[in-house]
Write an enzyme that holds these catalytic residues in place. Structure first.
Site, PDB file in Angstrom:
ATOM      1  N   ARG A  72       0.847  -1.193   0.000  1.00 19.51           N
ATOM      2  CA  ARG A  72       0.000   0.000   0.000  1.00 19.51           C
ATOM      3  C   ARG A  72       0.885   1.248   0.000  1.00 19.51           C
ATOM      4  O   ARG A  72       1.639   1.485   0.942  1.00 19.51           O
ATOM      5  CB  ARG A  72      -0.917  -0.006   1.234  1.00 19.51           C
ATOM      6  CG  ARG A  72      -1.927   1.138   1.291  1.00 19.51           C
ATOM      7  CD  ARG A  72      -2.916   0.901   2.421  1.00 19.51           C
ATOM      8  NE  ARG A  72      -3.878   1.983   2.535  1.00 19.51           N
ATOM      9  CZ  ARG A  72      -4.013   2.774   3.612  1.00 19.51           C
ATOM     10  NH1 ARG A  72      -3.238   2.585   4.671  1.00 19.51           N
ATOM     11  NH2 ARG A  72      -4.919   3.715   3.636  1.00 19.51           N
TER      12      ARG A  72
ATOM     13  N   PHE B 258       1.519  10.668   1.570  1.00 19.02           N
ATOM     14  CA  PHE B 258       1.037  10.063   2.806  1.00 19.02           C
ATOM     15  C   PHE B 258       2.063   9.085   3.368  1.00 19.02           C
ATOM     16  O   PHE B 258       2.825   9.430   4.266  1.00 19.02           O
ATOM     17  CB  PHE B 258      -0.305   9.393   2.562  1.00 19.02           C
ATOM     18  CG  PHE B 258      -0.965   8.799   3.787  1.00 19.02           C
ATOM     19  CD1 PHE B 258      -0.564   9.149   5.072  1.00 19.02           C
ATOM     20  CD2 PHE B 258      -2.003   7.887   3.644  1.00 19.02           C
ATOM     21  CE1 PHE B 258      -1.172   8.595   6.194  1.00 19.02           C
ATOM     22  CE2 PHE B 258      -2.623   7.327   4.759  1.00 19.02           C
ATOM     23  CZ  PHE B 258      -2.201   7.679   6.030  1.00 19.02           C
TER      24      PHE B 258
ATOM     25  N   GLN C 297       3.385   1.536   2.974  1.00 15.99           N
ATOM     26  CA  GLN C 297       3.075   0.518   3.979  1.00 15.99           C
ATOM     27  C   GLN C 297       3.490  -0.864   3.509  1.00 15.99           C
ATOM     28  O   GLN C 297       3.242  -1.261   2.367  1.00 15.99           O
ATOM     29  CB  GLN C 297       1.574   0.520   4.285  1.00 15.99           C
ATOM     30  CG  GLN C 297       1.161  -0.468   5.372  1.00 15.99           C
ATOM     31  CD  GLN C 297      -0.299  -0.326   5.748  1.00 15.99           C
ATOM     32  OE1 GLN C 297      -0.893   0.732   5.567  1.00 15.99           O
ATOM     33  NE2 GLN C 297      -0.900  -1.386   6.263  1.00 15.99           N
TER      34      GLN C 297
ATOM     35  N   ASN D 146      -2.039  -0.843  12.001  1.00 16.07           N
ATOM     36  CA  ASN D 146      -2.861  -1.676  12.860  1.00 16.07           C
ATOM     37  C   ASN D 146      -4.295  -1.728  12.359  1.00 16.07           C
ATOM     38  O   ASN D 146      -4.671  -1.021  11.418  1.00 16.07           O
ATOM     39  CB  ASN D 146      -2.800  -1.205  14.314  1.00 16.07           C
ATOM     40  CG  ASN D 146      -3.312   0.215  14.491  1.00 16.07           C
ATOM     41  OD1 ASN D 146      -4.377   0.576  13.980  1.00 16.07           O
ATOM     42  ND2 ASN D 146      -2.568   1.033  15.232  1.00 16.07           N
TER      43      ASN D 146
ATOM     44  N   PHE E 233       4.544   1.332   8.439  1.00 15.14           N
ATOM     45  CA  PHE E 233       4.591   2.254   7.309  1.00 15.14           C
ATOM     46  C   PHE E 233       5.661   3.309   7.537  1.00 15.14           C
ATOM     47  O   PHE E 233       6.105   3.550   8.674  1.00 15.14           O
ATOM     48  CB  PHE E 233       3.226   2.912   7.048  1.00 15.14           C
ATOM     49  CG  PHE E 233       2.652   3.699   8.196  1.00 15.14           C
ATOM     50  CD1 PHE E 233       2.913   5.052   8.344  1.00 15.14           C
ATOM     51  CD2 PHE E 233       1.813   3.080   9.127  1.00 15.14           C
ATOM     52  CE1 PHE E 233       2.370   5.784   9.390  1.00 15.14           C
ATOM     53  CE2 PHE E 233       1.268   3.805  10.183  1.00 15.14           C
ATOM     54  CZ  PHE E 233       1.553   5.164  10.313  1.00 15.14           C
TER      55      PHE E 233
ATOM     56  N   LEU F 226      -2.768  10.814  12.723  1.00 19.66           N
ATOM     57  CA  LEU F 226      -2.490   9.454  13.197  1.00 19.66           C
ATOM     58  C   LEU F 226      -1.956   9.433  14.631  1.00 19.66           C
ATOM     59  O   LEU F 226      -1.794   8.355  15.211  1.00 19.66           O
ATOM     60  CB  LEU F 226      -1.491   8.763  12.269  1.00 19.66           C
ATOM     61  CG  LEU F 226      -1.924   8.594  10.808  1.00 19.66           C
ATOM     62  CD1 LEU F 226      -0.873   7.819  10.024  1.00 19.66           C
ATOM     63  CD2 LEU F 226      -3.277   7.902  10.716  1.00 19.66           C
TER      64      LEU F 226
ATOM     65  N   HIS G 182      -1.395   5.329  16.225  1.00 22.00           N
ATOM     66  CA  HIS G 182      -0.328   4.469  15.722  1.00 22.00           C
ATOM     67  C   HIS G 182       0.963   4.770  16.471  1.00 22.00           C
ATOM     68  O   HIS G 182       1.255   5.925  16.789  1.00 22.00           O
ATOM     69  CB  HIS G 182      -0.129   4.685  14.219  1.00 22.00           C
ATOM     70  CG  HIS G 182      -1.316   4.297  13.394  1.00 22.00           C
ATOM     71  ND1 HIS G 182      -1.448   3.063  12.804  1.00 22.00           N
ATOM     72  CD2 HIS G 182      -2.442   4.992  13.088  1.00 22.00           C
ATOM     73  CE1 HIS G 182      -2.601   3.010  12.145  1.00 22.00           C
ATOM     74  NE2 HIS G 182      -3.226   4.165  12.314  1.00 22.00           N
TER      75      HIS G 182
END
Length: 324
Positions: free
Chosen positions: A191, A196, A199, A239, A250, A259, A263
């Site tokens: 991903r 951003f 991941q 997660n 990531f 976030l 995270h």
């Protein structure tokens, strides 16, 4: 619940306790100091020897500071991370059933909704101390594009760092639960969203639906949210909700403050951010990469000087033992 992370923090903070003072404290495992946060106040417990009495102690509370002396010697002092409500701050010596004789500090919070991750401000400043270094060699469409070297914050989140470190080194072999190799080697970044993050780390399914940690049960808890997502190049755990960390992680390519509190940040890119940018260029707004981005090799950098002999590579490691 008792905050065990502070036990390690205060035990390793030499500026907080003099060698003379520690002789007055009851010492079973380290200094045995514990604390917990009950929303309205923080309660700190310091085990005391039976020879210490209330008259031996002098404790003063300030809006953002504690000053404590024991028989004329400074015992505890420092700038607090958050501000106190001085009218509600108290201290006493108590006999407790579970922890024995304790000096208890009740620190009333000025802002009750604030969760205290740490007591002292300088502890927060040491959160990003790098304790281990690891690397990824990245391939895009089977072509080498470079190395990413990363530093891990083992003082802040030791279990999270140990998990990532061991998956980089890859010497644990196959998982007894799933049969999958416990290593990032050969794993793809499944991903990637430009602007951003990138991941990866799904070592069981490869598509973001799986993952497995080195710990029993596959998942493990959120250790701390003290380090924030303030810049590009940060390593953070992916997660599926609270306390569901496994092997997925990531790398941020921009600050992502939304976030924070969700995270766990556990490291940062030290070199090779240009490689991360090449990876980012393979992403899409939906997250599905346009090209394969794979961790071709990974390991630990265990010396300051980096050369071929300073890197632990899983193939060379296993070959060394096969030849014996």
């Amino acid at each position: 619940a008792k905050n065990t992370l502070f036990n390690t923090r205060i035990h390793n903070s030499k500026n907080k306790f003099s060698s003379k003072i520690t002789s007055y404290l009851k010492r079973e495992e380290g200094l045995g100091i514990d604390w917990y946060d009950n929303d309205k106040e923080v309660v700190v417990g310091i085990p005391l020897d039976s020879s210490i009495h209330k008259r031996d102690l002098s404790i003063k509370f300030f809006p953002k500071r504690i000053d404590m002396t024991l028989r004329g010697e400074r015992l505890l002092a420092g700038t607090l991370e958050h501000e106190l409500d001085l009218d509600g701050c108290t201290w006493s010596i108590e006999e407790t059933e579970d922890y024995g004789r304790e000096l208890q500090l009740c620190l009333a919070k000025k802002e009750g909704w604030n969760l205290w991750e740490y007591l002292f401000d300088d502890e927060v400043k040491r959160l990003d101390l790098i304790t281990e270094k690891v690397y990824f060699d990245i391939e895009i469409e089977s072509e080498p594009v470079g190395r990413i070297e990363m530093g891990l914050f083992g003082k802040a989140v030791s279990r999270t760092v140990e998990n990532f470190l061991m998956l980089c080194v890859g010497t644990l072999g196959k998982s007894p639960e799933t049969g999958h190799e416990l290593t990032f080697k050969g794993n793809a970044f499944h991903r990637i969203i430009p602007g951003f993050m990138c991941q990866g780390g799904d070592i069981t399914e490869g598509d973001g639906t799986g993952g497995e940690s080195i710990y029993d049960g596959g998942n493990f808890e959120d250790e701390s949210f003290a380090i924030k997502h303030t810049s590009e190049g940060l390593l953070s755990m992916a997660n599926a909700g609270p306390d569901t960390n496994n092997s997925q992680f990531f790398i941020t390519t921009t600050p992502v403050p939304h976030l924070d509190g969700k995270h766990v940040v556990f490291g940062k890119v030290l070199s090779g951010m240009e490689v991360v940018k090449k990876m980012e260029a393979c992403g899409t707004p939906e997250g599905k990469p346009t090209k394969s981005v794979v961790i071709a090799a990974c390991g630990e950098i265990y010396k300051e000087k980096t050369d071929a002999n300073d890197l632990i590579d899983i193939d060379n490691f296993n070959q060394m033992f096969d030849e014996e």
